[in-house]
Design an enzyme around this catalytic site. Structure first.
Site, PDB file in Angstrom:
ATOM      1  CG  ASN A  72       2.897  43.645 -14.973  1.00 30.68           C
ATOM      2  OD1 ASN A  72       3.315  43.903 -16.094  1.00 30.68           O
ATOM      3  ND2 ASN A  72       2.811  44.557 -14.026  1.00 30.68           N
ATOM      4  CG  HIS A 104       2.377  48.306  -6.752  1.00 33.91           C
ATOM      5  ND1 HIS A 104       3.303  47.335  -7.053  1.00 33.91           N
ATOM      6  CD2 HIS A 104       1.335  48.098  -7.576  1.00 33.91           C
ATOM      7  CE1 HIS A 104       2.822  46.574  -8.018  1.00 33.91           C
ATOM      8  NE2 HIS A 104       1.638  47.021  -8.370  1.00 33.91           N
TER       9      HIS A 104
END
Length: 161
Positions: A72, A104
């Site tokens: 990522n 998250h």
């Protein structure tokens, strides 16, 4: 057990690789991946902004930092510029992983996982600084060190996933 854990987690990561490959393709098609021209005089266009993973950097990395830097990439760059560089150096790693856990969601397991990753990253840095100089004198010891650290880093990466 190590083999099966590595094999299953490799299989599990394929959906992320596929999603990032499709998103990179969409960025290239739309023109959003353009990052400038080459500096070697040919003025060829570069599309580095569309790359979000480096497969071999993740799967063959010798420490968790290398693996996470190749996972990522856009988010890693954002976290480095907005959190790591601005936090006090003593708490920078923990701040990055805490910000990522916050991003998250609010599930406790995210905080346990990401703060464990921060602890393991700092431990890996310390071990690399203390142990690596003992192995770089010999070619074969250095290769043995790379294999051992790859296996340990892959175990940690799979454990945290």
């Amino acid at each position: 057990k190590y083999f099966w854990l590595t094999f299953y987690c490799f299989y599990f990561r394929q959906k992320f690789y596929f999603a990032w490959a499709i998103s990179g393709l969409a960025m290239l098609i739309s023109g959003f991946g353009f990052s400038g021209f080459t500096s070697d005089g040919t003025l060829e266009p570069e599309y580095k902004n569309a790359i979000n993973i480096r497969f071999f950097g993740i799967e063959l990395g010798t420490n968790t930092k290398v693996m996470l830097d190749n996972w990522n990439i856009g988010t890693t760059r954002w976290l480095r510029e907005c959190v790591y560089d601005r936090a006090p150096k003593r708490f920078a790693v923990v701040a990055v992983f805490f910000a990522s856990a916050f991003w998250h969601g609010f599930y406790p397991v995210y905080y346990v996982c990401f703060l464990s990753a921060a602890l393991l990253t700092m431990t890996g840095r310390l071990c690399r600084a203390r142990l690596r100089p003992c192995f770089i004198d010999s070619y074969w010891y250095h290769r043995l060190y790379d294999i051992a650290t790859h296996m340990a880093a892959m175990f940690v990466f799979n454990y945290l996933a």
